[in-house]
Design a protein around this motif. Structure first.
Motif, PDB file in Angstrom:
ATOM      1  N   MET A   1      -0.790 -24.045   5.399  1.00  0.00           N
ATOM      2  CA  MET A   1      -1.622 -22.971   4.582  1.00  0.00           C
ATOM      3  C   MET A   1      -0.607 -22.158   4.002  1.00  0.00           C
ATOM      4  N   LYS A   2      -0.899 -21.887   2.886  1.00  0.00           N
ATOM      5  CA  LYS A   2       0.199 -20.916   2.200  1.00  0.00           C
ATOM      6  C   LYS A   2      -0.498 -19.568   1.403  1.00  0.00           C
ATOM      7  N   ILE A   3      -0.134 -18.397   2.187  1.00  0.00           N
ATOM      8  CA  ILE A   3      -0.843 -17.258   1.572  1.00  0.00           C
ATOM      9  C   ILE A   3       0.119 -16.329   0.966  1.00  0.00           C
ATOM     10  N   ALA A   4      -0.070 -15.672  -0.107  1.00  0.00           N
ATOM     11  CA  ALA A   4       0.529 -14.413  -0.647  1.00  0.00           C
ATOM     12  C   ALA A   4      -0.293 -13.093  -0.445  1.00  0.00           C
ATOM     13  N   TRP A   5       0.645 -12.453   0.249  1.00  0.00           N
ATOM     14  CA  TRP A   5       0.242 -11.190   0.622  1.00  0.00           C
ATOM     15  C   TRP A   5       0.596  -9.921  -0.054  1.00  0.00           C
ATOM     16  N   CYS A   6      -0.040  -9.366  -0.847  1.00  0.00           N
ATOM     17  CA  CYS A   6       0.377  -8.403  -1.750  1.00  0.00           C
ATOM     18  C   CYS A   6       0.053  -6.887  -0.928  1.00  0.00           C
ATOM     19  N   ILE A   7       1.189  -6.090  -1.032  1.00  0.00           N
ATOM     20  CA  ILE A   7       1.168  -4.801  -0.463  1.00  0.00           C
ATOM     21  C   ILE A   7       1.265  -3.739  -1.255  1.00  0.00           C
ATOM     22  N   THR A   8       0.229  -2.699  -1.652  1.00  0.00           N
ATOM     23  CA  THR A   8       0.327  -1.764  -2.615  1.00  0.00           C
ATOM     24  C   THR A   8       0.642  -0.559  -1.915  1.00  0.00           C
ATOM     25  N   GLY A   9       0.726   0.531  -2.434  1.00  0.00           N
ATOM     26  CA  GLY A   9       1.264   2.025  -1.986  1.00  0.00           C
ATOM     27  C   GLY A   9       0.251   2.610  -1.325  1.00  0.00           C
ATOM     28  N   ALA A  10      -0.549   2.246  -0.388  1.00  0.00           N
ATOM     29  CA  ALA A  10      -1.489   3.064   0.459  1.00  0.00           C
ATOM     30  C   ALA A  10      -1.099   2.940   1.764  1.00  0.00           C
ATOM     31  N   GLY A  11      -1.656   4.286   2.267  1.00  0.00           N
ATOM     32  CA  GLY A  11      -1.444   4.611   3.901  1.00  0.00           C
ATOM     33  C   GLY A  11      -2.442   3.911   4.455  1.00  0.00           C
ATOM     34  N   HIS A  12      -3.517   4.131   3.881  1.00  0.00           N
ATOM     35  CA  HIS A  12      -4.875   3.798   4.463  1.00  0.00           C
ATOM     36  C   HIS A  12      -5.053   1.975   4.573  1.00  0.00           C
ATOM     37  N   PHE A  13      -5.434   1.382   5.794  1.00  0.00           N
ATOM     38  CA  PHE A  13      -5.384  -0.029   5.982  1.00  0.00           C
ATOM     39  C   PHE A  13      -4.122  -0.728   6.056  1.00  0.00           C
ATOM     40  N   LEU A  14      -2.807   0.261   5.894  1.00  0.00           N
ATOM     41  CA  LEU A  14      -1.573  -0.400   5.845  1.00  0.00           C
ATOM     42  C   LEU A  14      -1.347  -1.181   7.241  1.00  0.00           C
ATOM     43  N   LYS A  15      -1.425  -0.207   8.147  1.00  0.00           N
ATOM     44  CA  LYS A  15      -1.102  -0.722   9.627  1.00  0.00           C
ATOM     45  C   LYS A  15      -2.059  -1.915  10.174  1.00  0.00           C
ATOM     46  N   GLU A  16      -3.185  -1.626   9.777  1.00  0.00           N
ATOM     47  CA  GLU A  16      -4.192  -2.826  10.225  1.00  0.00           C
ATOM     48  C   GLU A  16      -3.886  -3.974   9.404  1.00  0.00           C
ATOM     49  N   SER A  17      -3.425  -3.932   8.112  1.00  0.00           N
ATOM     50  CA  SER A  17      -3.105  -5.165   7.174  1.00  0.00           C
ATOM     51  C   SER A  17      -1.815  -5.660   7.951  1.00  0.00           C
ATOM     52  N   PHE A  18      -1.046  -5.039   8.427  1.00  0.00           N
ATOM     53  CA  PHE A  18       0.293  -5.464   9.034  1.00  0.00           C
ATOM     54  C   PHE A  18       0.091  -6.310  10.255  1.00  0.00           C
ATOM     55  N   GLU A  19      -0.744  -5.378  11.246  1.00  0.00           N
ATOM     56  CA  GLU A  19      -1.105  -6.157  12.494  1.00  0.00           C
ATOM     57  C   GLU A  19      -2.024  -7.410  12.444  1.00  0.00           C
ATOM     58  N   ALA A  20      -2.933  -7.460  11.123  1.00  0.00           N
ATOM     59  CA  ALA A  20      -3.751  -8.770  10.974  1.00  0.00           C
ATOM     60  C   ALA A  20      -2.691  -9.809  10.904  1.00  0.00           C
ATOM     61  N   PHE A  21      -1.606  -9.643   9.761  1.00  0.00           N
ATOM     62  CA  PHE A  21      -1.018 -10.853   9.409  1.00  0.00           C
ATOM     63  C   PHE A  21       0.100 -11.156  10.402  1.00  0.00           C
ATOM     64  N   ARG A  22       0.598 -10.058  11.152  1.00  0.00           N
ATOM     65  CA  ARG A  22       1.604 -10.641  12.206  1.00  0.00           C
ATOM     66  C   ARG A  22       0.712 -11.132  13.335  1.00  0.00           C
ATOM     67  N   SER A  23      -0.473 -10.652  13.644  1.00  0.00           N
ATOM     68  CA  SER A  23      -1.336 -11.615  14.691  1.00  0.00           C
ATOM     69  C   SER A  23      -1.501 -13.135  14.234  1.00  0.00           C
ATOM     70  N   ALA A  51       5.637   1.350  -5.009  1.00  0.00           N
ATOM     71  CA  ALA A  51       4.869   2.469  -4.320  1.00  0.00           C
ATOM     72  C   ALA A  51       4.978   1.751  -2.925  1.00  0.00           C
ATOM     73  N   GLY A  52       4.571   0.621  -2.914  1.00  0.00           N
ATOM     74  CA  GLY A  52       4.361  -0.096  -1.646  1.00  0.00           C
ATOM     75  C   GLY A  52       5.477  -0.043  -0.840  1.00  0.00           C
ATOM     76  N   VAL A  53       6.705  -0.353  -1.282  1.00  0.00           N
ATOM     77  CA  VAL A  53       8.063  -0.307  -0.746  1.00  0.00           C
ATOM     78  C   VAL A  53       8.178   1.180  -0.023  1.00  0.00           C
ATOM     79  N   GLU A  54       8.042   2.182  -0.729  1.00  0.00           N
ATOM     80  CA  GLU A  54       8.003   3.529  -0.307  1.00  0.00           C
ATOM     81  C   GLU A  54       6.947   3.886   0.686  1.00  0.00           C
ATOM     82  N   VAL A  55       6.075   3.617   0.605  1.00  0.00           N
ATOM     83  CA  VAL A  55       4.962   3.763   1.835  1.00  0.00           C
ATOM     84  C   VAL A  55       4.975   3.227   3.145  1.00  0.00           C
ATOM     85  N   LEU A  56       5.591   1.905   2.843  1.00  0.00           N
ATOM     86  CA  LEU A  56       5.841   0.954   4.168  1.00  0.00           C
ATOM     87  C   LEU A  56       6.891   1.514   4.815  1.00  0.00           C
ATOM     88  N   ARG A  57       8.100   2.185   4.097  1.00  0.00           N
ATOM     89  CA  ARG A  57       9.256   2.790   4.803  1.00  0.00           C
ATOM     90  C   ARG A  57       8.491   4.136   5.639  1.00  0.00           C
TER      91      ARG A  57
END
Ligand SMILES: Cc1cc2nc3c(=O)[nH]c(=O)nc-3n(C[C@H](O)[C@H](O)[C@H](O)COP(=O)(O)O)c2cc1C
Length: 252
Positions: A1-23, A51-57
């Motif tokens: 399965m191939k997923i494209a995960w797009c990240i935009t410049g939001a703090g809200h749900f950022l850690k949750e998104s990361f944790e979900a994909f890492r899991s 903005a996603g790059v900045e907020v992820l950092r």
């Protein structure tokens, strides 16, 4: 399965998104899930807005994305800056190389653009071309629902707790030189990489992130409503819901 995960410049749900994909990449279900994670066949390509790059950092996550996408073919990390104005890698969607697109978290800005058919950034181009190729798109908006949400902030200096020390260890030892000014310093979040060293070094606990309450604007809720009516787009309430609601198959 191939997923494209797009990240935009939001703090809200950022850690949750990361944790979900890492899991899921590690073969662990990130909550209730219909997907059987098979790390060997699961490929995740990451597409990040400017903005996603900045907020992820700021939240100390950018460097950890390698744990999910190792840089090999279909597991790259594409940034908007590298992808210019025309987002050539979004052409992969026209070639139907992905099973699904997940925009998580999706800022109000990106939601508004998608809702009105605008494709002038990496993430909005991905969504546009994926929709034209009938690839299902899942969007997790930060401001989609009435009422307030709690959101974690990046690091800042509590001016009431800061003693304005002459020798400010957090300022002097920050490798990114992100802390500046005296007697009460400030944090330049565009330099901060969210490592958290300053937090440990301040003896007065004057550096913290903290949680704020944010109310969704009516216009943002309305735009999310428009997304719900768009063909091929599913709006989700939480990043882990993708793994619960994903349905296999091209939409046309
Ligand atoms: C620390 C931080 C957190 C942010 N969190 C959010 C958020 O949760 N939701 C949102 O809509 N915008 C948020 N923003 C604002 C967006 O980054 C900004 O609107 C940006 O232009 C969005 O661009 P993009 O949609 O192309 O990623 C945040 C900005 C910063 C600096």
């Amino acid at each position: 399965m191939k997923i494209a995960w797009c990240i935009t410049g939001a703090g809200h749900f950022l850690k949750e998104s990361f944790e979900a994909f890492r899991s899921i990449k590690k073969g662990v279900r990130p909550g209730p899930s219909n997907l059987k994670p098979q790390p060997s066949t699961l490929k995740i390509t990451i597409f990040i807005s400017n903005a996603g790059v900045e907020v992820l950092r700021m939240y100390g996550i950018f460097d950890k994305l390698k744990e999910i996408s190792n840089g090999e073919y279909m597991e790259e990390i594409f940034t908007e800056k590298e992808q210019g104005s025309s987002s050539p890698k979004a052409g992969r969607f026209s070639l139907r190389k992905y099973d699904a697109v997940v925009v998580s978290p999706a800022t109000s800005n990106t939601v508004a653009k998608i809702a009105y058919g605008i494709a002038d950034s990496l993430v909005t181009n991905v969504v546009s071309l994926a929709s034209k190729a009938c690839i299902p798109v899942y969007v997790v908006p930060t401001d989609g629902f009435p009422g307030k949400v709690e959101s974690e902030m990046p690091y800042s200096i509590d001016r009431e707790k800061c003693k304005g020390c002459d020798d400010c260890e957090p300022r002097d030892r920050c490798k990114e030189e992100a802390i500046y000014g005296a007697p009460i310093p400030q944090i330049d979040l565009l330099r901060c990489n969210g490592c958290g060293l300053c937090l440990e070094l301040c003896p007065y606990g004057a550096i913290n992130g903290g949680v704020v309450e944010i109310k969704a604007r009516e216009i943002d809720i309305r735009n999310v409503g428009l997304l719900r009516k768009m063909e091929g787009i599913t709006v989700l309430e939480h990043p882990t819901h993708f793994f619960l609601f994903y349905k296999k198959g091209n939409l046309c």
